[in-house]
Design a protein around this motif. Structure first.
Motif, short mmCIF file in Angstrom:
data_model
loop_
_atom_site.label_atom_id
_atom_site.label_comp_id
_atom_site.label_asym_id
_atom_site.label_seq_id
_atom_site.Cartn_x
_atom_site.Cartn_y
_atom_site.Cartn_z
N ARG A 7 -74.73 78.67 4.46
CA ARG A 7 -75.41 78.31 3.06
C ARG A 7 -73.97 78.94 2.11
O ARG A 7 -73.60 78.54 1.37
CB ARG A 7 -76.03 79.41 2.68
N LEU A 8 -72.80 79.38 3.09
CA LEU A 8 -71.73 79.89 2.83
C LEU A 8 -70.41 79.32 2.50
O LEU A 8 -69.65 79.03 1.33
CB LEU A 8 -71.18 81.10 3.76
N ALA A 9 -70.67 78.38 3.54
CA ALA A 9 -69.86 76.75 3.06
C ALA A 9 -70.20 76.12 2.05
O ALA A 9 -69.25 75.58 1.95
CB ALA A 9 -70.01 75.47 4.47
N LEU A 10 -71.73 75.98 1.78
CA LEU A 10 -71.49 75.87 0.76
C LEU A 10 -71.18 76.00 -0.90
O LEU A 10 -70.62 75.50 -1.23
CB LEU A 10 -72.85 75.57 0.59
N ALA A 11 -71.32 77.37 -0.18
CA ALA A 11 -70.30 78.00 -1.59
C ALA A 11 -69.12 78.33 -1.77
O ALA A 11 -68.89 77.97 -2.90
CB ALA A 11 -70.96 79.64 -1.80
N CYS B 20 -57.28 75.69 -2.52
CA CYS B 20 -57.41 75.83 -1.19
C CYS B 20 -58.37 77.22 -1.41
O CYS B 20 -58.19 78.50 -2.00
CB CYS B 20 -56.51 76.11 0.20
N LEU B 21 -58.56 77.63 0.24
CA LEU B 21 -59.35 78.93 -0.02
C LEU B 21 -59.35 79.58 1.19
O LEU B 21 -59.32 79.01 3.00
CB LEU B 21 -60.96 78.56 -0.27
N ASP B 22 -58.58 80.52 1.60
CA ASP B 22 -58.58 81.61 3.27
C ASP B 22 -59.92 82.36 3.33
O ASP B 22 -60.23 82.54 2.39
CB ASP B 22 -57.68 82.64 2.73
N VAL B 23 -60.08 81.46 4.44
CA VAL B 23 -61.56 82.09 5.38
C VAL B 23 -61.77 82.86 6.62
O VAL B 23 -60.96 82.19 7.19
CB VAL B 23 -62.91 80.37 5.50
N ALA B 24 -62.25 83.89 6.30
CA ALA B 24 -62.76 84.40 7.55
C ALA B 24 -63.58 84.06 8.50
O ALA B 24 -63.88 83.10 8.03
CB ALA B 24 -63.31 86.33 7.19
N LEU C 7 -79.25 96.44 2.93
CA LEU C 7 -78.97 96.19 0.73
C LEU C 7 -77.79 96.34 0.67
O LEU C 7 -77.59 95.24 -0.25
CB LEU C 7 -80.09 96.64 0.45
N VAL C 8 -77.33 96.80 0.87
CA VAL C 8 -75.79 97.02 0.08
C VAL C 8 -75.23 95.95 1.05
O VAL C 8 -74.15 95.57 -0.32
CB VAL C 8 -75.32 98.17 0.94
N GLN C 9 -74.62 95.66 2.17
CA GLN C 9 -74.13 94.51 3.23
C GLN C 9 -74.22 93.54 2.22
O GLN C 9 -73.49 92.62 1.44
CB GLN C 9 -74.19 94.70 4.14
N GLN C 10 -75.77 93.28 1.80
CA GLN C 10 -75.97 92.23 1.52
C GLN C 10 -75.58 92.27 -0.32
O GLN C 10 -74.98 90.78 -0.60
CB GLN C 10 -77.52 91.79 1.27
N LEU D 274 -69.76 86.25 -3.05
CA LEU D 274 -69.48 84.92 -3.70
C LEU D 274 -69.27 84.67 -4.72
O LEU D 274 -68.52 83.53 -4.73
CB LEU D 274 -70.89 84.56 -2.89
N ALA D 275 -70.10 85.70 -5.46
CA ALA D 275 -69.21 85.19 -7.30
C ALA D 275 -68.18 85.47 -7.09
O ALA D 275 -67.68 84.25 -8.39
CB ALA D 275 -69.65 86.56 -7.75
N ARG D 276 -67.02 86.20 -6.59
CA ARG D 276 -65.61 85.53 -6.96
C ARG D 276 -64.66 84.45 -5.97
O ARG D 276 -63.80 84.32 -6.35
CB ARG D 276 -65.33 86.85 -5.89
N LEU D 277 -66.04 83.91 -5.34
CA LEU D 277 -64.79 82.82 -4.50
C LEU D 277 -64.24 81.80 -5.08
O LEU D 277 -62.99 81.27 -4.54
CB LEU D 277 -66.22 81.86 -3.73
#
Length: 351
Positions: free
Chosen positions: A36-40, A165-169, A294-297, A304-307
């Protein structure tokens, strides 16, 4: 018609979006993109909705041709990608003209690569989604000769945005998966749960969009009363323990009920790392409390919102830009000799 022609395709390429919500009572899991991260990330690069469908490529891409000028983005597991033979930057957005050949090869690291198109893939919706759900026989892997309709770009400003482009961990080389206890975790002795977290695992051969087999050295991980567990609802992220004590991590297309005991549940934000673990990658589990989970999620959701704001211009060597003359090269040029505070006569201005 805006469309993408499939001239050649790998064996497990499917159309995927966010999946279908609300059918688990009818036995249909949500499904959707494995990563899902790749989709975002693709949506951020193209400045469009993350719910639009993209092409998911498991290990191998294909050869494609567009019928009209389009924007594309490449995310997920890095694959060799070229446009008319010229290399394309992964985790970047690009423009493709009609007749140009987009070739995507094998994954260099990870498992699932994604090809996003401006406007998204517009294949027919079924039960409110476009995702191929292989287990439920909703859709099928793509085949050579397929023509995939592409949606119209609905955001005028976004139509011109490419070259980002996007730097990805790194989430493509294994690593740590955080999991929380579920109500069946107590079936496992504390010593077994502790040993589970201390054990390195590698992906087994039985891996699909439904589940990931995890292999390890030593004895298995048995639960007390394992044969007396009733079948009940299960969700992606649950770690089931089969009869031989070997774990299976359930993924997006998991069955909706199961009778094997579950030692815990992996945080949704860590599933992208799990599905991108190719053969040989080492995965480890770490127990976290529900509160910490829950904190980590929440932190992941905020990231994701800051991507979109994390995207930056893609710098290219003009000598390698076959489409150099398609760019506006004059706007923004200033004169070093002119006084910036001196009023200028604008065309049509009164004097």
């Amino acid at each position: 018609m805006r469309a993408l022609r499939v001239l050649r395709i790998g064996p497990s390429c499917t159309v995927q979006d966010g999946g279908r919500v609300g059918y688990i009572g009818q036995g249909l899991s949500q499904g959707g993109a494995a990563d899902r991260l790749a989709l975002a990330e693709g949506a951020a690069l193209l400045r469009q909705d993350a719910g639009l469908a993209a092409l998911e490529m498991a290990g191998m891409g294909g050869l494609f041709e567009a019928t009209e000028p389009m924007r594309i983005a490449l995310t997920g597991a890095e694959m060799q990608a070229t446009l008319d033979g010229a290399p394309l930057v992964w985790n970047g957005s690009h423009r493709i003209e009609p007749g140009q050949r987009l070739e995507i090869g094998a994954a260099r690291r990870g498992v699932y690569g994604y090809l996003h198109l401006g406007g998204g893939l517009a294949t027919p919706q079924r039960l409110g989604g476009r995702s191929t759900h292989l287990v439920a026989a909703l859709g099928a892997p793509l085949a050579e000769g397929d023509i995939l309709p592409v949606g119209e770009e609905t955001t005028p400003a976004a139509r011109r945005v490419t070259g980002l482009c996007l730097d990805v961990a790194d989430r493509f080389s294994g690593g740590e998966l955080r999991l929380v206890e579920s109500f069946q975790s107590d079936l496992f002795d504390p010593a077994v749960r502790r040993r589970f977290a201390e054990t390195p695992f590698t992906p087994g051969r039985r891996a699909s969009r439904m589940a990931l087999q995890l292999m390890s050295e030593g004895e298995g991980f048995a639960a007390a009363g394992q044969l007396n567990v009733l079948s009940e609802i299960i969700v992606p992220g649950d770690v089931q323990m089969t009869g031989d004590g070997r774990p299976f991590l359930l993924l997006r297309e998991a069955q909706t009920t199961g009778g094997y005991p579950r030692i815990g549940t992996v945080l949704p934000c860590d599933l992208s790392r799990a599905v991108q673990a190719a053969a040989g990658a080492v995965l480890r589990f770490r127990w976290v409390s529900l509160a910490e989970g829950l904190v980590q999620q929440a932190a992941h959701d905020a990231a994701l919102a800051r991507l979109p704001s994390a995207c930056r211009p893609l710098l290219r060597d003009p000598a390698d830009m076959a489409d150099l003359l398609s760019y506006q090269l004059i706007g923004g040029v200033v004169s070093a000799a002119a006084d910036p505070f001196e009023p200028r006569d604008e065309p049509g201005a009164e004097t």
